[in-house]
Motif scaffolding. Structure first.
Motif, PDB file in Angstrom:
ATOM      1  N   GLN A  57      16.550 -64.600  28.443  1.00 16.65           N
ATOM      2  CA  GLN A  57      17.884 -64.676  29.034  1.00 16.65           C
ATOM      3  C   GLN A  57      17.743 -64.819  30.546  1.00 16.65           C
ATOM      4  OE1 GLN A  57      20.920 -64.614  27.436  1.00 16.65           O
ATOM      5  NE2 GLN A  57      21.931 -64.895  29.399  1.00 16.65           N
ATOM      6  N   LEU A  58      18.370 -65.836  31.108  1.00 14.61           N
ATOM      7  CA  LEU A  58      18.344 -66.057  32.550  1.00 14.61           C
ATOM      8  C   LEU A  58      19.290 -65.059  33.220  1.00 14.61           C
ATOM      9  CD1 LEU A  58      17.267 -67.913  34.810  1.00 14.61           C
ATOM     10  CD2 LEU A  58      19.238 -69.390  34.394  1.00 14.61           C
ATOM     11  N   LEU A  59      18.750 -64.285  34.171  1.00 10.52           N
ATOM     12  CA  LEU A  59      19.529 -63.234  34.826  1.00 10.52           C
ATOM     13  C   LEU A  59      19.928 -63.578  36.255  1.00 10.52           C
ATOM     14  CD1 LEU A  59      17.402 -60.144  33.738  1.00 10.52           C
ATOM     15  CD2 LEU A  59      19.415 -61.096  32.598  1.00 10.52           C
ATOM     16  N   GLY A  60      19.082 -64.330  36.957  1.00  4.09           N
ATOM     17  CA  GLY A  60      19.368 -64.625  38.355  1.00  4.09           C
ATOM     18  C   GLY A  60      18.406 -65.656  38.899  1.00  4.09           C
ATOM     19  N   THR A  61      18.692 -66.068  40.135  1.00  6.42           N
ATOM     20  CA  THR A  61      17.867 -67.078  40.796  1.00  6.42           C
ATOM     21  C   THR A  61      17.898 -66.863  42.302  1.00  6.42           C
ATOM     22  OG1 THR A  61      17.455 -69.453  41.003  1.00  6.42           O
ATOM     23  CG2 THR A  61      19.760 -68.758  40.966  1.00  6.42           C
ATOM     24  N   VAL A  62      16.893 -67.396  42.966  1.00  4.63           N
ATOM     25  CA  VAL A  62      16.822 -67.360  44.429  1.00  4.63           C
ATOM     26  C   VAL A  62      15.859 -68.459  44.871  1.00  4.63           C
ATOM     27  CG1 VAL A  62      14.912 -65.685  44.542  1.00  4.63           C
ATOM     28  CG2 VAL A  62      16.569 -65.833  46.436  1.00  4.63           C
ATOM     29  N   ALA A  81      20.380 -69.383  48.226  1.00  5.60           N
ATOM     30  CA  ALA A  81      20.978 -69.502  46.892  1.00  5.60           C
ATOM     31  C   ALA A  81      20.662 -68.310  45.995  1.00  5.60           C
ATOM     32  CB  ALA A  81      20.558 -70.819  46.243  1.00  5.60           C
ATOM     33  N   LEU A  82      20.799 -67.108  46.536  1.00  7.03           N
ATOM     34  CA  LEU A  82      20.617 -65.897  45.734  1.00  7.03           C
ATOM     35  C   LEU A  82      21.835 -65.741  44.824  1.00  7.03           C
ATOM     36  CD1 LEU A  82      19.211 -63.201  45.061  1.00  7.03           C
ATOM     37  CD2 LEU A  82      20.437 -62.202  46.990  1.00  7.03           C
ATOM     38  N   TYR A  83      21.571 -65.714  43.530  1.00  7.76           N
ATOM     39  CA  TYR A  83      22.654 -65.579  42.566  1.00  7.76           C
ATOM     40  C   TYR A  83      22.187 -64.704  41.415  1.00  7.76           C
ATOM     41  CZ  TYR A  83      26.327 -66.552  39.242  1.00  7.76           C
ATOM     42  OH  TYR A  83      27.370 -66.404  38.363  1.00  7.76           O
ATOM     43  N   VAL A  84      23.040 -63.742  41.044  1.00  7.09           N
ATOM     44  CA  VAL A  84      22.775 -62.878  39.897  1.00  7.09           C
ATOM     45  C   VAL A  84      23.945 -63.039  38.930  1.00  7.09           C
ATOM     46  CG1 VAL A  84      22.464 -60.493  39.118  1.00  7.09           C
ATOM     47  CG2 VAL A  84      21.423 -61.248  41.265  1.00  7.09           C
ATOM     48  N   ASP A  85      23.634 -63.289  37.666  1.00  6.35           N
ATOM     49  CA  ASP A  85      24.656 -63.440  36.638  1.00  6.35           C
ATOM     50  C   ASP A  85      25.521 -62.185  36.570  1.00  6.35           C
ATOM     51  OD1 ASP A  85      25.854 -64.872  34.394  1.00  6.35           O
ATOM     52  OD2 ASP A  85      24.857 -63.385  33.118  1.00  6.35           O
ATOM     53  N   ALA A  94      19.355 -58.195  42.699  1.00  7.12           N
ATOM     54  CA  ALA A  94      19.430 -58.928  43.976  1.00  7.12           C
ATOM     55  C   ALA A  94      18.321 -58.483  44.913  1.00  7.12           C
ATOM     56  CB  ALA A  94      20.794 -58.743  44.629  1.00  7.12           C
ATOM     57  N   GLY A  95      18.060 -57.191  44.971  1.00  5.58           N
ATOM     58  CA  GLY A  95      16.976 -56.668  45.797  1.00  5.58           C
ATOM     59  C   GLY A  95      15.607 -57.110  45.293  1.00  5.58           C
ATOM     60  N   GLN A  96      15.429 -57.139  43.994  1.00  4.91           N
ATOM     61  CA  GLN A  96      14.148 -57.562  43.423  1.00  4.91           C
ATOM     62  C   GLN A  96      13.892 -59.040  43.697  1.00  4.91           C
ATOM     63  OE1 GLN A  96      13.665 -56.315  39.273  1.00  4.91           O
ATOM     64  NE2 GLN A  96      14.967 -54.553  39.711  1.00  4.91           N
ATOM     65  N   LEU A  97      14.917 -59.865  43.585  1.00  2.73           N
ATOM     66  CA  LEU A  97      14.762 -61.287  43.877  1.00  2.73           C
ATOM     67  C   LEU A  97      14.428 -61.498  45.355  1.00  2.73           C
ATOM     68  CD1 LEU A  97      17.664 -62.682  41.686  1.00  2.73           C
ATOM     69  CD2 LEU A  97      15.228 -63.240  41.418  1.00  2.73           C
ATOM     70  N   GLN A  98      15.110 -60.754  46.234  1.00  5.11           N
ATOM     71  CA  GLN A  98      14.804 -60.854  47.659  1.00  5.11           C
ATOM     72  C   GLN A  98      13.356 -60.451  47.922  1.00  5.11           C
ATOM     73  OE1 GLN A  98      17.821 -59.258  50.482  1.00  5.11           O
ATOM     74  NE2 GLN A  98      18.986 -58.873  48.603  1.00  5.11           N
ATOM     75  N   GLN A  99      12.931 -59.345  47.341  1.00  4.35           N
ATOM     76  CA  GLN A  99      11.568 -58.863  47.557  1.00  4.35           C
ATOM     77  C   GLN A  99      10.544 -59.872  47.062  1.00  4.35           C
ATOM     78  OE1 GLN A  99      10.644 -56.024  49.357  1.00  4.35           O
ATOM     79  NE2 GLN A  99       8.769 -57.221  49.267  1.00  4.35           N
ATOM     80  N   HIS A 100      10.839 -60.534  45.977  1.00  2.00           N
ATOM     81  CA  HIS A 100       9.923 -61.541  45.450  1.00  2.00           C
ATOM     82  C   HIS A 100       9.741 -62.680  46.462  1.00  2.00           C
ATOM     83  CE1 HIS A 100       7.697 -63.536  42.249  1.00  2.00           C
ATOM     84  NE2 HIS A 100       8.248 -64.654  42.689  1.00  2.00           N
ATOM     85  N   VAL A 101      10.842 -63.160  47.015  1.00  2.00           N
ATOM     86  CA  VAL A 101      10.754 -64.231  48.014  1.00  2.00           C
ATOM     87  C   VAL A 101      10.029 -63.738  49.262  1.00  2.00           C
ATOM     88  CG1 VAL A 101      12.104 -65.692  49.580  1.00  2.00           C
ATOM     89  CG2 VAL A 101      12.709 -65.547  47.171  1.00  2.00           C
ATOM     90  N   MET A 102      10.311 -62.521  49.682  1.00  2.00           N
ATOM     91  CA  MET A 102       9.626 -61.962  50.854  1.00  2.00           C
ATOM     92  C   MET A 102       8.118 -61.907  50.627  1.00  2.00           C
ATOM     93  SD  MET A 102      12.212 -58.846  51.651  1.00  2.00           S
ATOM     94  CE  MET A 102      13.890 -59.135  52.188  1.00  2.00           C
ATOM     95  N   THR A 103       7.698 -61.473  49.464  1.00  2.00           N
ATOM     96  CA  THR A 103       6.283 -61.403  49.143  1.00  2.00           C
ATOM     97  C   THR A 103       5.644 -62.790  49.147  1.00  2.00           C
ATOM     98  OG1 THR A 103       6.613 -59.382  47.843  1.00  2.00           O
ATOM     99  CG2 THR A 103       4.608 -60.670  47.385  1.00  2.00           C
TER     100      THR A 103
END
Length: 158
Positions: A57-62, A81-85, A94-103
């Motif tokens: 299941q797709l939950l979000g994107t960034v 383009a941070l988006y969470v379903d 949203a925080g996890q997606l941001q952290q992933h991009v930061m890493t």
């Protein structure tokens, strides 16, 4: 839940395109966002799109993009383009997606990330620093943020 580059699961590209078009595409054609997503799936190159998936299941994107604000092409790279379903909101994604991009950006050698938003008081809670306003085409005022990826990001400056 896992976060992977979209090129590892391209079957989600159309849903990601629809999400960012519906969330950020006021006045722009879907084809514009399709082109962004289509060209953000090359390993090791910007732009990149990431997705969060759980049980297929797709939950979000960034995105980690070279440019997300045409009036500020002097700044890069951008968290974009941070988006969470709707069904996945309120769970810290949203925080996890941001952290992933930061890493990923840090591993690529970048020292800072930028983003713009039409709202205030969301990104500050994740450590982003408001650095002023800018103009989104054609005449929309947006808020600019910077995030330091350096280990000394929390240190006082000047």
């Amino acid at each position: 839940m896992t976060i992977v580059p979209l090129y590892a699961a391209p079957q989600y590209a159309e849903q990601v395109t629809d999400w960012i078009w519906q969330a950020f595409g006021e006045g722009l054609p879907r084809e514009f966002f399709h082109s962004i997503i289509e060209h953000s799936q090359t390993p090791g190159a910007l732009p990149l799109t990431f997705i969060a998936i759980e049980d297929e299941q797709l939950l979000g994107t960034v995105g980690l993009w070279r440019c997300d604000l045409i009036t500020r092409q002097d700044l890069f790279p951008w968290l974009a383009a941070l988006y969470v379903d709707d069904a996945a909101r309120g769970k810290g994604l949203a925080g996890q997606l941001q952290q992933h991009v930061m890493t990923c950006a840090g591993q690529a050698g970048y020292e800072e990330l930028y983003l713009w938003s039409a709202c205030r008081d969301f990104y500050e809670r994740y450590g982003w620093q408001y650095i002023g306003d800018a103009l989104e085409y054609p005449n929309k005022t947006v808020h600019l943020y910077r995030y330091s990826l350096c280990a000394s990001a929390g240190d006082a400056t000047e």
